[in-house]
Design an enzyme around this catalytic site. Structure first.
Site, PDB file in Angstrom:
ATOM      1  N   GLU A  49     -21.824 -13.900  -4.729  1.00 34.16           N
ATOM      2  CA  GLU A  49     -23.251 -14.000  -5.062  1.00 34.16           C
ATOM      3  C   GLU A  49     -23.387 -14.877  -6.303  1.00 34.16           C
ATOM      4  O   GLU A  49     -22.903 -14.521  -7.378  1.00 34.16           O
ATOM      5  CB  GLU A  49     -23.806 -12.590  -5.327  1.00 34.16           C
ATOM      6  N   ARG A  53     -29.399 -17.422 -12.588  1.00 32.07           N
ATOM      7  CA  ARG A  53     -29.646 -17.142 -14.006  1.00 32.07           C
ATOM      8  C   ARG A  53     -29.269 -18.319 -14.881  1.00 32.07           C
ATOM      9  O   ARG A  53     -29.450 -18.269 -16.095  1.00 32.07           O
ATOM     10  CB  ARG A  53     -28.827 -15.923 -14.451  1.00 32.07           C
ATOM     11  N   LYS A 137     -29.418  -3.393  -1.860  1.00 27.61           N
ATOM     12  CA  LYS A 137     -28.630  -3.387  -3.085  1.00 27.61           C
ATOM     13  C   LYS A 137     -29.149  -2.218  -3.929  1.00 27.61           C
ATOM     14  O   LYS A 137     -30.362  -2.043  -4.064  1.00 27.61           O
ATOM     15  CB  LYS A 137     -28.840  -4.714  -3.813  1.00 27.61           C
TER      16      LYS A 137
HETATM   17  C1  3PG Z   1     -26.076  -7.857 -10.935  1.00 27.75           C
HETATM   18  O1  3PG Z   1     -26.961  -8.696 -11.004  1.00 27.75           O
HETATM   19  O2  3PG Z   1     -25.759  -7.347  -9.870  1.00 27.75           O
HETATM   20  C2  3PG Z   1     -25.464  -7.383 -12.190  1.00 27.75           C
HETATM   21  O3  3PG Z   1     -25.843  -8.154 -13.260  1.00 27.75           O
HETATM   22  C3  3PG Z   1     -23.987  -7.230 -12.154  1.00 27.75           C
HETATM   23  O4  3PG Z   1     -23.744  -6.183 -12.976  1.00 27.75           O
HETATM   24  P1  3PG Z   1     -22.440  -6.061 -13.870  1.00 27.75           P
HETATM   25  O5  3PG Z   1     -22.407  -7.298 -14.728  1.00 27.75           O
HETATM   26  O6  3PG Z   1     -22.636  -4.798 -14.641  1.00 27.75           O
HETATM   27  O7  3PG Z   1     -21.267  -5.997 -12.927  1.00 27.75           O
END
Ligand code: 3PG
Length: 214
Positions: A49, A53, A137
């Site tokens: 994914e 950002r 999700k």
């Molecule tokens: C996402 O967008 O799924 C999260 O930012 C990922 O979360 P993590 O950095 O805590 O793994």
């Protein structure tokens, strides 16, 4: 639920079942994205994914697709219909949202690629379920109750599958994956920022491999 959405959601579920672990990437350049994706593929991962950002995200999606590395490239952190359209135009093979307000839910309903819409509460889950979504999700997973919450959600929502993301790491990924409603876990832990910046691809590959329990 329309036949098209049912097929698309089945495709999302198949993708998650095959992937088991989904790295969530914030990339600084298209070239970095290709190198990182290659390292993750070498570690056995089959889907990534790329979050919208960073300014490089869309170009990175396009470049990773063009590199033909044998993994599915999705776009994440899709917040509105404009980002949805841009991600698909740049070749995103699936779409992930962190949360899914009504306007975005209506837009992703008709997307040409599988969608994994985000939700964190029973009400948000019910709104997506009413539209026909069955593969969601669960974000942010750990702060929203983690494994305990996912177990509790199986009661009213036994027909749904979740990809929990947010606050998950190498230590607890397998415990999440042991849940019957969790075909895949997501997160950024496989690709630490310092590895990305240093181009330390061997570490990325090793981390991906460990995360799969290999
Ligand atoms: C996402 O967008 O799924 C999260 O930012 C990922 O979360 P993590 O950095 O805590 O793994």
């Amino acid at each position: 639920m329309t036949d098209a959405l049912a097929t698309s959601q089945q495709n999302a579920l198949d993708l998650l079942r095959r992937a088991r672990v989904m790295p969530v990437l914030s990339l600084e350049s298209a070239a970095q994205g290709v190198d990182c994706a290659r390292a993750l593929a070498a570690g056995g991962l089959t889907a990534i994914e790329v979050t919208l950002r960073t300014p490089a995200a869309l170009d990175a999606i396009k470049a990773i697709r063009a590199a033909d590395l044998g993994l599915k490239v999705g776009a994440g952190t899709i917040l509105d219909v404009h980002q949805l359209a841009a991600a698909i135009a740049h070749g995103a093979e699936f779409i992930v949202t962190p949360g899914t307000p009504a306007a975005l839910a209506d837009a992703v309903l008709h997307a040409q690629v599988p969608v994994i819409p985000g939700a964190a509460t029973a009400s948000e889950i019910m709104a997506l379920r009413a539209r026909g979504f069955r593969v969601l999700k669960f974000f942010p997973a750990a702060p929203s109750g983690g494994i305990g919450a996912l177990n509790a959600l199986r009661g009213p929502f036994g027909d749904l599958n979740f990809c929990p993301t947010g606050g998950i790491g190498e230590d607890d990924a397998q415990a999440y994956l042991a849940l019957p409603n969790v075909p895949c876990v997501g997160g950024s832990w496989m690709v630490r920022k310092e590895w990305l910046q240093a181009g330390d691809w061997d570490r990325v590959t090793a981390s991906a491999r460990r995360s799969l329990g290999a």
